[in-house]
Design an enzyme around this catalytic site. Sequence first.
Site, PDB file in Angstrom:
ATOM      1  N   HIS A 196      89.326  74.762  49.311  1.00  0.00           N
ATOM      2  CA  HIS A 196      90.384  75.407  49.825  1.00  0.00           C
ATOM      3  C   HIS A 196      91.273  75.478  48.650  1.00  0.00           C
ATOM      4  O   HIS A 196      92.253  76.263  48.434  1.00  0.00           O
ATOM      5  CB  HIS A 196      91.168  75.325  51.060  1.00  0.00           C
ATOM      6  CG  HIS A 196      91.948  73.843  50.984  1.00  0.00           C
ATOM      7  ND1 HIS A 196      91.388  72.624  51.249  1.00  0.00           N
ATOM      8  CD2 HIS A 196      93.255  73.634  50.637  1.00  0.00           C
ATOM      9  CE1 HIS A 196      92.247  71.597  50.790  1.00  0.00           C
ATOM     10  NE2 HIS A 196      93.440  72.163  50.683  1.00  0.00           N
ATOM     11  N   ARG A 197      91.150  74.401  47.503  1.00  0.00           N
ATOM     12  CA  ARG A 197      92.046  74.521  46.752  1.00  0.00           C
ATOM     13  C   ARG A 197      91.563  75.266  45.399  1.00  0.00           C
ATOM     14  O   ARG A 197      90.813  75.293  45.030  1.00  0.00           O
ATOM     15  CB  ARG A 197      92.305  72.879  46.085  1.00  0.00           C
ATOM     16  CG  ARG A 197      92.518  72.033  47.205  1.00  0.00           C
ATOM     17  CD  ARG A 197      92.863  70.711  46.940  1.00  0.00           C
ATOM     18  NE  ARG A 197      91.918  70.233  45.726  1.00  0.00           N
ATOM     19  CZ  ARG A 197      91.831  68.873  45.272  1.00  0.00           C
ATOM     20  NH1 ARG A 197      92.932  68.390  45.477  1.00  0.00           N
ATOM     21  NH2 ARG A 197      91.096  68.415  44.476  1.00  0.00           N
ATOM     22  N   PRO A 198      92.660  76.215  45.090  1.00  0.00           N
ATOM     23  CA  PRO A 198      92.271  77.007  43.842  1.00  0.00           C
ATOM     24  C   PRO A 198      92.568  76.200  42.518  1.00  0.00           C
ATOM     25  O   PRO A 198      93.427  75.370  42.517  1.00  0.00           O
ATOM     26  CB  PRO A 198      93.325  78.063  43.998  1.00  0.00           C
ATOM     27  CG  PRO A 198      94.579  77.634  44.785  1.00  0.00           C
ATOM     28  CD  PRO A 198      93.779  76.595  45.589  1.00  0.00           C
TER      29      PRO A 198
END
EC number: 1.8.99.2
Length: 620
Positions: free
Chosen positions: A300-302
């Site tokens: 989920h981490r950009p």
Amino acid sequence: MAYKTIIEDDIDILVVGAGLGGTGAAFEARYWGQDKKIVIAEKANIDRSGAVAQGLYAINCYMGTRFGENKPEDHVRYARIDLMGMVREDLLFDMARHVDSTVHQFEEWGLPLMRNPKTGAYQREGRWQIMIHGESYKPIVAEAAKKSADKVFNRICVTHLLMDESKPNRVAGAVGFNVRTGNYHVFKSKTVIVAAGGASNIYKPRSVGEGAGRVWYAPWSSGSAYGLLIGAGAKMTQMENRIVLARFKDGYGPVGAYFLHLKTYTQNGLGEEYESKWWPQLQEMVGKEYLDPDSFHLTHRPIPTCLRNHALISEVNAGRGPIHMVTMEAFQDPHLEEIGWHNFLGMTVGQAVLWAATDVDPKNENPELTTSEPYVMGSHATGCGAWCSGPEDVSPPEYFWGYNRMTTVEGLFGAGDAVGGTPHAFSSGSFTEGRLAAKAACKYIDDGKAEGIRVSDEQIERRRKEIYKPLEHYRIYRNEITAGSVNPNYINPRQGLDRLQKLMDEYCGGVTVNYMTNENLLNIGLKKMKLLEEDLEKLAAENIHELLRAWELKHRQLTAEAVLQHTLFRKETRWPGYYYRGDAMKVDDANWHVLTVSRRDPETGEYTMEKAPCYHLVED
């Protein structure tokens, strides 16, 4: 000449700045303070002031909790990774849990929000952004604030906060002048909510000559949010966390809608994808926690914004520029082409005009991107601002001292750019912070904390003389020259601004040094900043407009000094792509996984720096 003195007394809540934070504060103050006197002081005109003045094509902070899209905790995680861990999670969570109600109010007031015809949910541009027809965004929101306030004073440049003389470290109002008439305005108030803007133009901009003023963040944002707070002795945090934007070249047109909605991408001057080639080297600098390209598509981490900047800067420095936005593919679709142009016509008309003037058609030519000069602000993808108390139900003891969004000066609250550690609030989040600050200010008054405030005539007169000193200085020494603008007895605001921008650019990591600085450079910069501060006592203003520019410059100087002090204090490169400490080129979590806090003594001008714990209250 002598200007009229106008005293507005017995104010309960004074709102300084009527952008989105200030309008939110005025609106909410009326709800919780039915019997309270609420006054707004705005440098421009409330209908078209602040960062949203020209319009906005998207609301960049909306959870969508009612549609099952995001939770407040999700937004905290997103902001945390984008800021390389350095955020106030209590403040972020507090804003995120209330922001949706703000957006729903905007729609009720008449702001056109685009909806997905199939689901009825707001049309998304990205995970956090919803699309709007925002040409009249600010006038719509301003109307609610005007109906809530007892009085709105437009065209008032607030220069100083008044301090209570019966109790140390308590605010008592503010003073300033009318930028049209020159009249001196005194606001005596039980509480003050500072919702003024962050700082553009403290660094030398890329656009010079006839392009001067074409900057990314609003050119009228002169760091008043910080100048007022620093001058009153409030503690500040994360002032080193300036922001650099990847934007369309020269017009500073935003790229978010293109990336997210039009699904465009970038390539180097050879037509190659370039970002991924820099990830292994960058991972060595920042660590796998902040950049894990192998699992990027599974998490989920950009990738943090600053690290994308780093890849762009590094590729250009390697001789493979310029960087282009690939628009030619998307613009073959007439609908997407229309969206691309509307994105600028709704909020950055200058970019559309520039393309037309330079014969760039993004349907037939991929336009250039570049990185901007740094800006200092607290509500975009960066977190400069005051060290503020959080909410009682969320904040750890070190983050809480009685009233939500209250600074370390009693009765002085912040919203929007003024609050530190709260990135990715944007327009809706700033309005929400204004609401939270106003509710707390009402409680502060109701709890009897504002009783017995005293402001002497001496303090008011001293500030009056200080405010108008540049006009008097010009009157006395104007005949020392017969031509030109160089005078042995004064400098004018333009000359002072040129000095400030050159100083910050060369010593504190601006564009001409590829955002690079080090301890030696910063110490020289601080020495030169003290000399500039001394010379600003000799500022001369030819007229009221120049007086405005003089005080904008003084606020910018206070802001810039804080940036220098914080950048010197944090001995690491926490945000590659925003700035680099050449003598400490890695993220150092062992020693610097902390928030920085400063205080400038209002009497001596001396700085005290300290570390504050960076608590992660939301699980990863």
